[in-house]
Design a protein around this motif. Structure first.
Motif, mmCIF file in Angstrom:
data_model
loop_
_atom_site.group_PDB
_atom_site.id
_atom_site.type_symbol
_atom_site.label_atom_id
_atom_site.label_comp_id
_atom_site.label_asym_id
_atom_site.label_seq_id
_atom_site.Cartn_x
_atom_site.Cartn_y
_atom_site.Cartn_z
ATOM 1 N N ILE A 295 0.760 -1.174 -0.041
ATOM 2 C CA ILE A 295 0.172 -0.127 0.194
ATOM 3 C C ILE A 295 0.989 1.251 -0.076
ATOM 4 C CG2 ILE A 295 -1.819 1.368 1.117
ATOM 5 C CD1 ILE A 295 -2.531 -1.419 2.449
ATOM 6 N N TYR A 296 1.893 1.214 0.615
ATOM 7 C CA TYR A 296 2.690 2.625 0.730
ATOM 8 C C TYR A 296 3.965 2.341 -0.138
ATOM 9 C CZ TYR A 296 0.489 1.983 5.520
ATOM 10 O OH TYR A 296 -0.634 2.033 6.469
ATOM 11 N N ALA A 297 4.274 1.239 -0.669
ATOM 12 C CA ALA A 297 5.495 1.413 -1.387
ATOM 13 C C ALA A 297 5.488 0.978 -3.069
ATOM 14 C CB ALA A 297 6.495 0.293 -0.752
ATOM 15 N N ALA A 298 3.966 0.436 -3.367
ATOM 16 C CA ALA A 298 3.817 0.010 -4.569
ATOM 17 C C ALA A 298 3.527 1.143 -5.476
ATOM 18 C CB ALA A 298 3.091 -1.185 -4.819
ATOM 19 N N PRO A 305 -5.379 -0.793 -11.376
ATOM 20 C CA PRO A 305 -5.975 -1.268 -12.368
ATOM 21 C C PRO A 305 -6.387 -2.875 -11.740
ATOM 22 C CG PRO A 305 -4.065 -0.414 -13.207
ATOM 23 C CD PRO A 305 -3.854 -0.441 -11.830
ATOM 24 N N LYS A 306 -7.842 -3.010 -12.304
ATOM 25 C CA LYS A 306 -7.920 -4.530 -11.869
ATOM 26 C C LYS A 306 -7.097 -5.659 -12.625
ATOM 27 C CE LYS A 306 -12.065 -3.445 -10.112
ATOM 28 N NZ LYS A 306 -12.235 -3.459 -8.469
ATOM 29 N N PRO A 307 -6.753 -6.771 -11.841
ATOM 30 C CA PRO A 307 -7.845 -7.511 -10.903
ATOM 31 C C PRO A 307 -7.556 -7.179 -9.692
ATOM 32 C CG PRO A 307 -5.835 -8.821 -11.415
ATOM 33 C CD PRO A 307 -5.525 -7.840 -12.325
ATOM 34 N N ASN A 311 -4.545 0.384 -4.143
ATOM 35 C CA ASN A 311 -3.860 1.582 -4.130
ATOM 36 C C ASN A 311 -2.332 1.444 -3.765
ATOM 37 O OD1 ASN A 311 -5.932 3.799 -4.874
ATOM 38 N ND2 ASN A 311 -6.732 3.183 -3.109
ATOM 39 N N GLY A 312 -1.425 2.333 -4.511
ATOM 40 C CA GLY A 312 -0.045 2.108 -4.255
ATOM 41 C C GLY A 312 0.462 3.606 -4.124
ATOM 42 N N TYR A 313 0.550 3.918 -3.041
ATOM 43 C CA TYR A 313 1.064 5.337 -2.617
ATOM 44 C C TYR A 313 2.414 5.999 -3.047
ATOM 45 C CZ TYR A 313 -3.829 5.528 -0.785
ATOM 46 O OH TYR A 313 -5.118 5.238 -0.594
ATOM 47 N N SER A 314 3.266 4.913 -3.220
ATOM 48 C CA SER A 314 4.736 5.425 -3.429
ATOM 49 C C SER A 314 5.012 6.266 -2.285
ATOM 50 C CB SER A 314 5.038 5.934 -4.958
ATOM 51 O OG SER A 314 4.440 4.969 -5.704
ATOM 52 N N SER A 379 11.776 6.009 -9.280
ATOM 53 C CA SER A 379 11.846 4.845 -8.841
ATOM 54 C C SER A 379 10.807 4.274 -7.861
ATOM 55 C CB SER A 379 13.331 4.303 -8.541
ATOM 56 O OG SER A 379 13.372 5.306 -7.045
ATOM 57 N N ASN A 380 10.814 2.992 -7.737
ATOM 58 C CA ASN A 380 10.006 2.286 -6.569
ATOM 59 C C ASN A 380 10.695 1.299 -5.950
ATOM 60 O OD1 ASN A 380 7.557 3.897 -8.137
ATOM 61 N ND2 ASN A 380 6.888 3.079 -6.100
#
Length: 538
Positions: A295-298, A305-307, A311-314, A379-380
């Motif tokens: 949730i915090y890093a992606a 997007p599905k599936p 959320n990925g907040y970076s 970057s992530n």
């Protein structure tokens, strides 16, 4: 402290029976008591299972990364985010929520382990001891391992701190007023627990993920290294290494697939010989026990997007210090591609509605939809990110996964041994130290070194364990002067929409900044925590 200890007294009622396939699945039972429960290994395993999971939830949520990586400078991009700001710039206050989260989780874990230790001891006395209570000895050892790790973390994070051997004692009038004890005593208490665990844990775990004798010895080696007790650190680490090279070959060792170890919950959780101790999460448990790091890093285009539909907040991203080949990943270091996502990164198996042919990391457009990524370092983090939801890799709509959180890997034991042999010297060409160091170094595709220094080892630890919540303690244990020098050179800044860098270099001003302050909420309830530390061992 008082309200937390009172909570712990009822914690045992929350423990239940463990499923044979996964010790985190423990359906609750009705009113287990010492008299009518803990009659076999399955019931004891159900109780200890929670020590790997829910008790650490508050710490793992954000404090895990803030303490180990934000302070350590391996992640950045958090300016303006109130959750992380004080760790980003070393302006940490006793009122900060993440300080409380760290304290609460560590003492909750230690307290619940203590309750189990006392409960299992009582049950053993009721049964008369002997071979028929060996399962209780293993339960006690497992709980002592977890408590030992909790106090090791407390000692590193807070320095001087309370020690509570038996939370039940704190129910006595006035007994909740506990003093601070010297850090050396906190760490000695941790070592005593870990030694007891090593003496009574099995060499091979009955279930994947449970700690063993060699996990305890490895953790002892890490505590001794922190204390600069190099002979003991080397001896404990060597016991683990000798086992891995002998009777334990196949049970303990380096995992040849570093990347999969951090991006596949199956590879991470099942027969992972590098995993000596980890926190264990299940996606299905959601906020009560799933891994929420994604949730915090992606990046948002990967999981929104599905599936998955999450959320990925970076909110935390790799720092420029890590991305610079001069200070972080060398050009030939494969760990960069295994640990970080940057422009052009692609994974075929990460398929979602917007990336039917596999996910591609694209920073060429603004972050205005579910295709482009626009973080402050472009970057992530890739570690602990499993991609979109799919049949063999469940990711819940709110972003929970089943990835474990590594606390001790075999790679750590190898580098501990190399550093312990160096023993604070200028350099070493010791054959066994070099062999241990180069096993980690070579896995990353790098050429063997013929001599190693402390700077070599620190750098190796930095790139090997980046984003694993630990590098700050490698900096901290160098002492104030060296820590100040390391922090001062780190680039913690970010770039704007035009690619212009706003540089930021943090500054350490006092030795007190090497440790977190005790939460104000605790000192209000227990004023003794404001007094100078005292001796625990008389």
């Amino acid at each position: 402290m008082k309200r937390k200890i009172i909570f712990l007294l009822g914690a045992i009622a929350c423990f239940g029976i463990a499923c044979k396939k996964d010790f985190l699945n423990h359906p609750s039972t009705t009113g287990p008591t010492t008299d009518n429960y803990y009659n076999d290994a399955e019931q004891v395993n159900g109780a200890t299972g929670i020590l790997y999971n829910a008790v650490w939830g508050d710490w793992f949520d954000k404090a895990f990364t803030s303490v180990g990586d934000l302070l350590g400078g391996t992640v950045t991009g958090t300016q303006g985010n109130d959750q992380y700001n004080s760790f980003y710039n070393f302006n940490i206050q006793s009122t900060d929520g993440l300080v409380s989260s760290t304290w609460n989780s560590c003492y909750k874990a230690a307290g619940q382990a203590s309750v189990l230790i006392q409960t299992f001891k009582t049950k053993k006395d009721l049964l008369g001891g002997g071979d028929n209570t060996a399962y209780l000895d293993r339960g006690i050892a497992e709980a002592r391992f977890i408590r030992g790790f909790a106090y090791f973390y407390i000692g590193r994070a807070f320095g001087d701190a309370p020690i509570v051997d038996n939370p039940l004692d704190l129910t006595k009038p006035g007994a909740y007023l506990v003093p601070k004890y010297h850090q050396k005593d906190v760490l000695r208490f941790a070592l005593e627990d870990l030694q007891a665990a090593a003496d009574n844990l099995p060499e091979v775990a009955a279930q994947d993920g449970r700690v063993t004798k060699y996990a305890a010895l490895g953790m002892m080696a890490k505590v001794y290294l922190y204390l600069k007790d190099y002979p003991n650190a080397a001896a404990k680490a060597k016991q683990v290494i000798d086992y891995a090279n002998g009777a334990g070959a196949g049970e303990v060792g380096l995992n040849p697939d570093y990347n999969a170890m951090f991006t596949s919950s199956t590879v991470a959780n099942v027969k992972n010989k590098e995993n000596l101790f980890s926190l264990r999460w299940l996606a299905a448990m959601g906020w009560n026990g799933g891994n929420r790091f994604s949730i915090y890093a992606a990046p948002q285009p990967l999981v929104h997007p599905k599936p998955t539909g999450g959320n990925g907040y970076s909110a935390v991203v790799p720092s420029f210090d890590m991305l610079d080949p001069a200070t972080g990943y060398e050009t030939a270091d494969k760990r960069r591609g295994w640990s970080v996502m940057q422009q052009g990164f692609h994974k075929d198996e990460w398929v979602n509605d917007n990336f039917p042919n596999g996910f591609t990391y694209d920073t060429t457009g603004r972050k205005t939809d579910d295709h482009f990524i626009f973080t402050g370092t472009r970057s992530n983090i890739q570690k602990y990110i499993v991609g979109p939801n799919r049949a063999n890799e469940p990711v819940t709509p709110d972003g929970h996964t089943s990835m474990p959180t590594y606390i001790l890997r075999y790679a750590d034991v190898l580098l501990i041994y190399a550093e312990a042999v160096l023993a604070g010297g200028g350099s070493t060409s010791d054959a066994q130290a070099l062999k241990a160091f180069n096993m980690v170094h070579n896995r990353a595709g790098l050429t063997s070194l013929t001599s190693i220094t402390m700077d070599d080892i620190l750098h190796e630890r930095k790139v090997e364990f980046a984003f694993e919540g630990d590098y700050w303690f490698d900096i901290q244990r160098q002492g104030f002067a060296k820590a100040k020098q390391i922090i001062a050179t780190q680039e913690r800044g970010t770039v704007d929409g035009n690619g212009h860098l706003t540089s930021f270099k943090a500054t350490l001003n006092s030795e007190a900044q090497l440790f977190l302050p005790i939460p104000q909420s605790e000192t209000v309830q227990d004023p003794k925590l404001l007094e100078p530390a005292v001796d625990y061992y008389k």
